[in-house]
Design an enzyme around this catalytic site. Sequence first.
Site, PDB file in Angstrom:
ATOM      1  N   LYS A  13     -36.570  67.044  42.011  1.00 17.39           N
ATOM      2  CA  LYS A  13     -37.420  65.933  42.443  1.00 17.39           C
ATOM      3  C   LYS A  13     -38.548  66.401  43.365  1.00 17.39           C
ATOM      4  CE  LYS A  13     -34.099  63.721  44.437  1.00 17.39           C
ATOM      5  NZ  LYS A  13     -32.979  64.637  44.261  1.00 17.39           N
ATOM      6  N   ARG A  88     -30.734  55.613  46.914  1.00 16.96           N
ATOM      7  CA  ARG A  88     -29.566  56.296  46.372  1.00 16.96           C
ATOM      8  C   ARG A  88     -28.399  55.349  46.133  1.00 16.96           C
ATOM      9  NH1 ARG A  88     -28.880  62.191  49.202  1.00 16.96           N
ATOM     10  NH2 ARG A  88     -30.773  63.069  48.354  1.00 16.96           N
ATOM     11  N   ARG A 127     -30.965  78.414  46.233  1.00 20.33           N
ATOM     12  CA  ARG A 127     -31.881  77.927  47.264  1.00 20.33           C
ATOM     13  C   ARG A 127     -31.480  78.474  48.637  1.00 20.33           C
ATOM     14  NH1 ARG A 127     -32.742  71.494  47.718  1.00 20.33           N
ATOM     15  NH2 ARG A 127     -30.672  71.550  48.633  1.00 20.33           N
ATOM     16  N   ARG A 129     -29.830  77.209  51.358  1.00 22.83           N
ATOM     17  CA  ARG A 129     -29.852  76.471  52.621  1.00 22.83           C
ATOM     18  C   ARG A 129     -28.463  76.470  53.251  1.00 22.83           C
ATOM     19  NH1 ARG A 129     -32.922  71.221  51.060  1.00 22.83           N
ATOM     20  NH2 ARG A 129     -30.843  70.386  51.334  1.00 22.83           N
ATOM     21  N   ARG A 140     -21.420  66.552  46.934  1.00 24.62           N
ATOM     22  CA  ARG A 140     -22.666  65.781  46.885  1.00 24.62           C
ATOM     23  C   ARG A 140     -22.921  65.240  45.486  1.00 24.62           C
ATOM     24  NH1 ARG A 140     -26.710  69.968  49.300  1.00 24.62           N
ATOM     25  NH2 ARG A 140     -28.288  68.493  48.639  1.00 24.62           N
TER      26      ARG A 140
END
Length: 183
Positions: A13, A88, A127, A129, A140
């Site tokens: 996104k 969400r 990624r 993180r 998640r």
Amino acid sequence: MRIVLFGAPGSGKGTQAEKLVEDFGVPQISTGDLLRAAVADGTELGRKAKSAMDAGELVADEVVIGMIRDRLDEPDTANGFILDGFPRSLAQAEALDTMLEKLGRPVQRVIHLEVDNEEIVQRLLERGRADDNEDTIRNRLDVFDNQTQPLIEYYRNQGKLEAVDGMGDMDAIQARIRAALPS
């Protein structure tokens, strides 16, 4: 242009929103970015958000809705916006619709980026993180599937939902998104 980019964490996104911002000159409003900034700044909101984010859970609706309301009051949203990561939940979608109706700026299109869960796990692990470990990522994704599934039907019933294949080359995904935007 007033659109929502909808998809699981790691579906692309943010990357796709950045390309749309460059071309259309409307701001990207990312709840993830807003929340991470609040955490980094150590605000009261940031402390509340951090405990939920660390557990891979969604931040309370009233906190997120308040942040979005404040952001939509800023002048750079007058000609449109790209919501990235919000809403969400069905409650958030209904609150957003009510808020935007009062402003006379309803959402025009909801782009649902569809990406395979195993692809998402790999993307997020790469990624790197701090809040991206495999257990948290899978939690998640479960939370996303359970709490946001009603949004698909909600926006489909409004005639605003466009499902877009979010797999493959970024430029090809961008072309599919553009084809799904309102004219």
